[in-house]
Design an enzyme around this catalytic site. Structure first.
Site, PDB file in Angstrom:
ATOM      1  N   LYS A   1       7.517   3.391  -1.560  1.00  0.00           N
ATOM      2  CA  LYS A   1       8.345   4.485  -2.079  1.00  0.00           C
ATOM      3  C   LYS A   1       8.872   5.337  -0.920  1.00  0.00           C
ATOM      4  O   LYS A   1      10.048   5.627  -0.835  1.00  0.00           O
ATOM      5  CB  LYS A   1       7.483   5.318  -3.037  1.00  0.00           C
ATOM      6  CG  LYS A   1       8.207   6.438  -3.721  1.00  0.00           C
ATOM      7  CD  LYS A   1       7.302   7.043  -4.787  1.00  0.00           C
ATOM      8  CE  LYS A   1       7.867   8.355  -5.299  1.00  0.00           C
ATOM      9  NZ  LYS A   1       7.021   8.966  -6.329  1.00  0.00           N
TER      10      LYS A   1
ATOM     11  N   GLU B   1       0.021   1.858   6.785  1.00  0.00           N
ATOM     12  CA  GLU B   1      -0.433   0.475   6.604  1.00  0.00           C
ATOM     13  C   GLU B   1       0.759  -0.454   6.333  1.00  0.00           C
ATOM     14  O   GLU B   1       0.886  -1.528   6.937  1.00  0.00           O
ATOM     15  CB  GLU B   1      -1.406   0.368   5.415  1.00  0.00           C
ATOM     16  CG  GLU B   1      -2.739   1.061   5.616  1.00  0.00           C
ATOM     17  CD  GLU B   1      -2.711   2.527   5.225  1.00  0.00           C
ATOM     18  OE1 GLU B   1      -1.606   3.126   5.128  1.00  0.00           O
ATOM     19  OE2 GLU B   1      -3.804   3.087   5.029  1.00  0.00           O
TER      20      GLU B   1
ATOM     21  N   GLU C   1      -7.182   7.896  -9.663  1.00  0.00           N
ATOM     22  CA  GLU C   1      -6.271   8.712  -8.862  1.00  0.00           C
ATOM     23  C   GLU C   1      -5.599   9.749  -9.774  1.00  0.00           C
ATOM     24  O   GLU C   1      -5.269  10.843  -9.343  1.00  0.00           O
ATOM     25  CB  GLU C   1      -5.221   7.828  -8.180  1.00  0.00           C
ATOM     26  CG  GLU C   1      -4.601   8.490  -6.958  1.00  0.00           C
ATOM     27  CD  GLU C   1      -3.828   7.518  -6.088  1.00  0.00           C
ATOM     28  OE1 GLU C   1      -4.227   7.329  -4.930  1.00  0.00           O
ATOM     29  OE2 GLU C   1      -2.830   6.956  -6.557  1.00  0.00           O
TER      30      GLU C   1
HETATM   31  C1  G6Q Z   1       0.001   6.256  -6.109  1.00  0.00           C
HETATM   32  C2  G6Q Z   1      -0.137   6.817  -4.791  1.00  0.00           C
HETATM   33  C3  G6Q Z   1      -0.339   5.817  -3.680  1.00  0.00           C
HETATM   34  C4  G6Q Z   1       0.931   5.177  -3.162  1.00  0.00           C
HETATM   35  C5  G6Q Z   1       0.638   4.477  -1.841  1.00  0.00           C
HETATM   36  C6  G6Q Z   1       1.840   3.781  -1.272  1.00  0.00           C
HETATM   37  O1  G6Q Z   1       0.214   6.895  -7.111  1.00  0.00           O
HETATM   38  O2  G6Q Z   1       0.909   7.680  -4.561  1.00  0.00           O
HETATM   39  O3  G6Q Z   1      -1.240   4.793  -4.020  1.00  0.00           O
HETATM   40  O4  G6Q Z   1       1.460   4.293  -4.093  1.00  0.00           O
HETATM   41  O5  G6Q Z   1       0.135   5.397  -0.924  1.00  0.00           O
HETATM   42  O6  G6Q Z   1       2.861   4.684  -1.028  1.00  0.00           O
HETATM   43  P1  G6Q Z   1       4.295   4.184  -0.642  1.00  0.00           P
HETATM   44  O7  G6Q Z   1       4.840   3.420  -1.795  1.00  0.00           O
HETATM   45  O8  G6Q Z   1       5.095   5.413  -0.347  1.00  0.00           O
HETATM   46  O9  G6Q Z   1       4.146   3.290   0.555  1.00  0.00           O
END
Ligand code: G6Q
Length: 546
Positions: free
Chosen positions: A209, A215, A356
């Site tokens: 996102k 990572e 979460e």
């Molecule tokens: C989920 C969290 C978290 C997120 C990851 C990946 O609700 O926000 O698990 O999906 O940290 O984030 P990105 O999609 O921004 O890489």
């Protein structure tokens, strides 16, 4: 947000506390003996899910009070706010609109003055076009070979949904394509996922996102190096990398053509995003038509949740039952036990969704909660669990409510396997509820010294979710059921189920430690004595290996 009485001062809460002390010792054996119709009465069928909740430690009064609690907590208003696109994620000032991701064409949901549904369908159409090209072999890699391997790189919400859905719907997947999922920063994850693959035939979907997650970006850069080591030319990136993100700028910087970027929006939470473009790997695997069938399952459950009276509303009932054990019986955990091999990653997926979302210690207005919030979710596919941890559920000292999930029709009919599987799930629910009394044990001729060990107290609650067949549609309905059950619990606890500040601190501290581990110089360490000592030992061990 309208002011609402603190949870523990609500009339229904107090009534439930009093009621709990009256019913806590009631045994399911008695409840079933007193009411021959209990098994049919305490069951609801909706959107292809037969939900049997009769084996719960509840009476009709318990249900009435739980439903009253939902009313007093303003649940209907919260549901309306969710579907209306209100900014109910108050700490991040965002709407929470995963329901818009599966709204059919022609529906309208307005966010900041704009109807988002046409945007959702435009992205779905772009995903369908791309998926069809990969599936048919029309999309060629840099050297002209068709794509054979699809690797999703993402973590958390950008990984758990895709990997769970791929495993769950593998039966419907195009079998000549290989799907892998890389999430862990541990290099082993990437190395093992790619070791037997040909870069010329491999497509990476970088799913993030934010497109800044450490990572994912580290794995994506490693993937780019891996690809270019074989394909040499930077132009290969355009043929072997696509992105799923909200961040056009970072995607461009990485070198991915925005024509190959699939968009989603800040009103989609990571753990609620598997039916957005984050599901691109799912769509490539099962095809656009089946992906739309999955969206339809989600949507039907959304509509059921939005419009059905609470006493017949699956997510409401499921959420209230979880709360009943969590807050009155002090149950710490919930076991999710799918009797379906294809759902092997479902408990892991649910762990993020539930924990979460509802692992929070303050209410929406920032005051410390005076009650327990989200339980720990865990589980494994049955019947494997039966031969390991079920012992504790049956005869241990902890109360662990269970969700038993099972499908009537096998996807891989094989001799008597499926009847045996079903017999197991029904038998387990029965054994959990009714146990084995000392009279029964004695009647079997068990010696007195052994009898206590062989007694099953029973009264272990469980829900059985029986579905006809695992399909994209029923999977969508099942996931939406849990999403909304989480919502119900969070609404009553009056917490923000859609933020995740708890994952931030570790990320910040890791950024600080990375240079301390990478630097050759013995830079002074200013952490606590334990962390300092661990870092020094790591440096020492690391040197030995070089
Ligand atoms: C989920 C969290 C978290 C997120 C990851 C990946 O609700 O926000 O698990 O999906 O940290 O984030 P990105 O999609 O921004 O890489």
């Amino acid at each position: 947000m309208t002011a609402i009485a603190p949870l523990t001062t609500r009339v229904a809460w107090k009534a439930l506390a009093a009621h709990y002390s009256q019913v806590r010792h009631l045994h399911l054996r008695t409840l079933f003996a007193e009411d021959a119709t209990r098994g049919e009465r305490m069951a609801v069928e909706a959107v292809g899910i037969y939900f049997d909740y009769s084996k719960h430690r509840i009476t009709d009064e318990t249900l009435t009070l739980l439903l009253q609690l939902a009313e007093e907590s303003g649940l209907q208003a919260r549901i309306d706010a969710l579907f209306r696109g209100d900014k109910i994620n108050i700490t991040e000032k965002r709407a929470v609109l995963h329901v818009a991701l599966r709204a059919p064409k022609g529906h309208s949901i307005i966010v900041d003055g704009e109807d988002v549904v046409p945007h959702v369908h435009a992205v779905l159409a772009k995903m369908a076009n791309f998926s069809n090209r990969v599936r048919s072999g029309e999309w060629k890699g840099h050297t002209g070979k068709p794509i054979r391997n699809v690797i999703n790189i993402g973590i958390g919400g950008s990984d758990l949904g895709p990997v769970m859905a791929y495993e769950a719907l593998r039966h419907y997947s195009q079998r000549d394509l290989v799907f892998r999922f890389v999430s862990n920063i541990d290099g082993t994850d990437f190395a093992e996922a790619t070791r037997d693959l040909d870069a010329e035939e491999t497509l990476f979907i970088v799913s993030s996102k934010t497109f800044t997650t450490l990572e994912t970006m580290t794995n994506a850069r490693t993937a780019r190096d891996w690809t270019l080591t074989t394909l040499k030319h930077p132009a290969a990136v355009a043929k072997h990398f696509v992105a799923v993100s909200t961040n056009t700028e970072e995607v461009t910087k990485f070198g991915i053509d925005t024509a190959n970027m699939f968009e989603f929006w800040d009103w989609v939470g990571g753990r609620y995003s598997m039916d957005s473009a984050i599901g691109l790997s799912t769509m490539i695997a099962i095809g656009p038509e089946q992906f739309h069938a999955m969206l339809d399952g989600f949507h039907q459950m959304d509509e059921h949740f939005r419009t059905t009276p609470f006493e017949r509303n699956l997510p409401v009932l499921m959420g209230l039952l979880t709360l009943w054990y969590n807050n009155f019986f002090d149950a710490q955990t919930m076991a999710v036990l799918p009797y379906e091999q294809y759902l092997k990653r479902f408990p892991a997926y649910l762990q993020q969704l539930t924990m979460e979302s509802n692992g929070k210690h303050v209410t929406l207005d920032g005051t410390e909660v005076a009650y327990q919030t989200g339980p720990i979710y865990w589980g494994e596919p049955g019947t494997n669990g039966q031969h390991s941890f079920y012992q504790l559920i049956h005869q241990g000292t902890k109360l662990i409510p269970c969700d038993l999930i099972v499908f009537a029709q096998p996807l891989n009919p094989l001799g008597r396997h499926h009847d045996v599987l079903l017999a197991n799930v029904f038998a387990q629910a029965e054994a959990l509820a009714f146990g084995k009394t000392s009279q029964e044990v004695q009647a079997e001729g068990t010696p007195a010294w052994l009898a206590p060990h062989r007694i099953f107290e029973g009264n272990r609650p469980s829900s059985t979710l029986l579905l006809e067949r695992l399909t994209p549609k029923t999977l969508g309905a099942l996931i939406a059921l849990y999403e909304h059950s989480v919502f119900v619990q969070g609404a009553i606890w009056h917490i923000d189920s859609f933020d995740q500040w708890g994952v931030e601190l570790g990320k910040v501290l890791a950024e600080r430690i990375i240079p301390e581990l990478e630097s050759k110089a013995e830079s002074p360490l200013t952490h606590d004595s334990s962390t300092n000592s661990l870092i020094r030992h790591y440096r020492k061990y690391k040197e030995r290996s070089t």
